[in-house]
Design a protein around this motif. Structure first.
Motif, PDB file in Angstrom:
ATOM      1  N   UNK A 125      -5.991 -24.177  33.459  1.00 55.63           N
ATOM      2  CA  UNK A 125      -6.324 -22.904  34.124  1.00 55.63           C
ATOM      3  C   UNK A 125      -7.378 -23.135  35.203  1.00 55.63           C
ATOM      4  N   UNK A 126      -8.359 -23.979  34.902  1.00 55.10           N
ATOM      5  CA  UNK A 126      -9.410 -24.291  35.878  1.00 55.10           C
ATOM      6  C   UNK A 126      -8.803 -24.962  37.109  1.00 55.10           C
ATOM      7  N   UNK A 127      -7.849 -25.841  36.855  1.00 50.52           N
ATOM      8  CA  UNK A 127      -7.184 -26.544  37.955  1.00 50.52           C
ATOM      9  C   UNK A 127      -6.462 -25.542  38.860  1.00 50.52           C
ATOM     10  N   UNK A 128      -5.726 -24.613  38.247  1.00 41.58           N
ATOM     11  CA  UNK A 128      -5.007 -23.605  39.035  1.00 41.58           C
ATOM     12  C   UNK A 128      -5.995 -22.728  39.812  1.00 41.58           C
ATOM     13  N   UNK A 129      -7.058 -22.352  39.115  1.00 44.53           N
ATOM     14  CA  UNK A 129      -8.091 -21.526  39.745  1.00 44.53           C
ATOM     15  C   UNK A 129      -8.641 -22.241  40.985  1.00 44.53           C
ATOM     16  N   UNK A 130      -8.936 -23.523  40.835  1.00 42.98           N
ATOM     17  CA  UNK A 130      -9.470 -24.302  41.956  1.00 42.98           C
ATOM     18  C   UNK A 130      -8.468 -24.399  43.103  1.00 42.98           C
TER      19      UNK A 130
END
Ligand code: MN
Length: 469
Positions: A423-428
């Protein structure tokens, strides 16, 4: 009077990843081999569906006539055809089928009259031709085969339904050319392709000493007729022979799945003697059940069964054609404590290996694309063995929300250790794209409030090589 003693074996071979063959041995003398075809698991489904439907239909038949086996084979065809229509993954699947069963022949006129007196004489003369008693019916579709080994001679009873067989019949090629013909695997008939199928029926009069072989092409493509004949001529229990046949096919390349069922026609009296000699002094041996238990086929067995139980079946057969009464049959010491211990160890080792692979295959996540949406999958990109990735979380982020330079990584699948990291990767990714668009076009407004950047200075984020975390 006669009795059938069988042994069977199936093996994935040395080249194929999975075994699409299926065998059937029931306690009421129905034997079958099916060689499935179709992508992914469809071949296994086709062959299993066929033998299950065959067994069900044949066992439900009110009388065991050659026609009952023929009807059961048609039933099997319909079952595979219907199953293929139920699931797009099974589209186009099919299977070969050879089956042999003990049946009562239709007695008419002279034959019936002969039978009226024939049975009595037969009992006192067990080595004679078994006229007037049960017959064997053989049905077949495709290129799996049935052979009869009698008096040292091997005879192929079935004629392949294949393109190369037609070319041979037509005189265009010979057996040697057929073996290497580019279309040697193409069948002219198979089960499950059409709602109805032409099934060949052959009736055979069994004689004590006859040895029948049902096999998939994985055996007869690898092992020559001469070699088959020499193996079938060996004095051994059908189980032992089944293993030897599989071993021979593997020694010659094992390029396909190999499945064999060996059926001996033996004298009932001799068999009773053999069974009797088994019950004494069982030092740790498990008594072998008699008659043979069902290996597969009443529908209790829903999974493709590649684990073989055949060694639990039947007493050792007397040597066909030899004077069996003169020699004491070899005892079958098949299930000993050592064998059980070995099997338990094997199960443990396989279990640990499967768990390890499963942990590797399913123990992580990756961010990939599903249509044009970024999706978090559990598993490894592309899957590992039979562990396919599954969707762990859907998102509303589409490919147009991220920089096009990131799409290649997304198509390949970006591994992440957890859902949270994914999720953090997508957010970034979305933050990076939003920042880049702001830099290019200051009036750009992100659609969602999540578009705030997690990166440092806008100038740095605008660079396409910006690190993400
Ligand atoms: Mn095959």
């Amino acid at each position: 009077m006669t009795r059938l003693v069988s042994g069977s074996a199936t093996d994935v071979g040395l080249v194929r990843a999975n075994n699409q063959d299926q065998l059937l041995v029931t306690d009421d003398d129905l034997f079958a081999v099916a060689d499935g075809m179709g992508g992914h698991a469809a071949g296994e489904v086709a062959s299993l569906t066929a033998v299950e439907a065959l067994a069900k239909a044949f066992q439900a038949a009110t009388d065991r006539e050659p026609g009952s086996l023929l009807a059961a084979a048609r039933e099997a065809n319909r079952a595979v055809w219907e199953r293929a229509g139920q699931n797009p993954a099974f589209y186009g699947m099919g299977t070969t089928l050879v089956a042999m069963a003990r049946v009562h022949s239709h007695l008419v006129g002279a034959a019936a009259a002969k039978d009226a007196t024939g049975s009595a004489t037969l009992a006192g003369n067990p080595g004679s031709r078994s006229e007037g008693v049960d017959k064997l019916a053989v049905v077949h579709v495709g290129d799996s085969r049935v052979y009869r080994f009698r008096d040292g001679q091997l005879q192929q009873l079935t004629v392949d339904h294949s393109v190369v067989q037609e070319l041979i019949d037509d005189g265009q090629i010979d057996e040697q050319e057929a073996a290497i013909h580019p279309r040697r695997h193409v069948l002219t008939r198979a089960l499950g392709v059409d709602p109805d199928v032409d099934v060949d029926l052959i009736e055979v009069d069994p004689v004590v000493g006859d040895r029948f072989l049902l096999c998939s092409d994985g055996l007869c493509r690898e092992v020559s007729d001469e070699h088959l004949a020499s193996l079938l001529g060996q004095t051994a229990h059908p189980f032992e022979l089944a293993d030897r046949l599989v071993t021979a096919a593997k020694e010659h390349g094992g390029s396909d799945n190999i499945t064999v069922v060996v059926v001996d026609v033996v004298d009932t009296d001799v068999t009773a003697e053999a069974t009797g000699s088994q019950s004494d002094g069982a030092d740790g041996d498990i008594d072998l059940p008699d008659p043979a238990p069902l290996l597969l086929g009443t529908g209790q067995n829903e999974e493709p069964d590649t684990v073989q139980l055949p060694k639990l079946t039947g007493p050792p057969a007397p040597t066909p054609g030899a004077n069996a009464a003169a020699r004491r049959p070899k005892r079958a010491r098949l299930v000993t404590p050592r064998v059980i211990g070995f099997l338990l160890l094997l199960v443990l080792v396989v279990g640990v290996a499967v768990a390890g692979i499963g942990w590797y295959a399913r123990g992580s996540y990756f961010v990939g694309l599903r249509a044009d949406r970024l999706t978090i999958f559990k598993g490894r990109p592309g899957g590992v063995l039979w562990f396919e990735p599954t969707v762990a979380r859907r998102t509303t982020v589409t490919t147009s929300d991220v920089l096009s330079s990131r799409l290649q990584a997304l198509r390949a699948g970006q591994p992440e250790p957890s859902v949270r990291a994914a999720e953090a990767y997508i957010h970034n990714l979305t933050a990076e794209a939003t920042t880049a668009r702001r830099v290019d076009n200051p009036s750009y407004q992100p659609l969602s409030s999540r578009g705030k950047t997690a990166l440092g200075a806008p100038g740095r984020a605008g660079s396409q090589s910006a690190p993400l975390r």
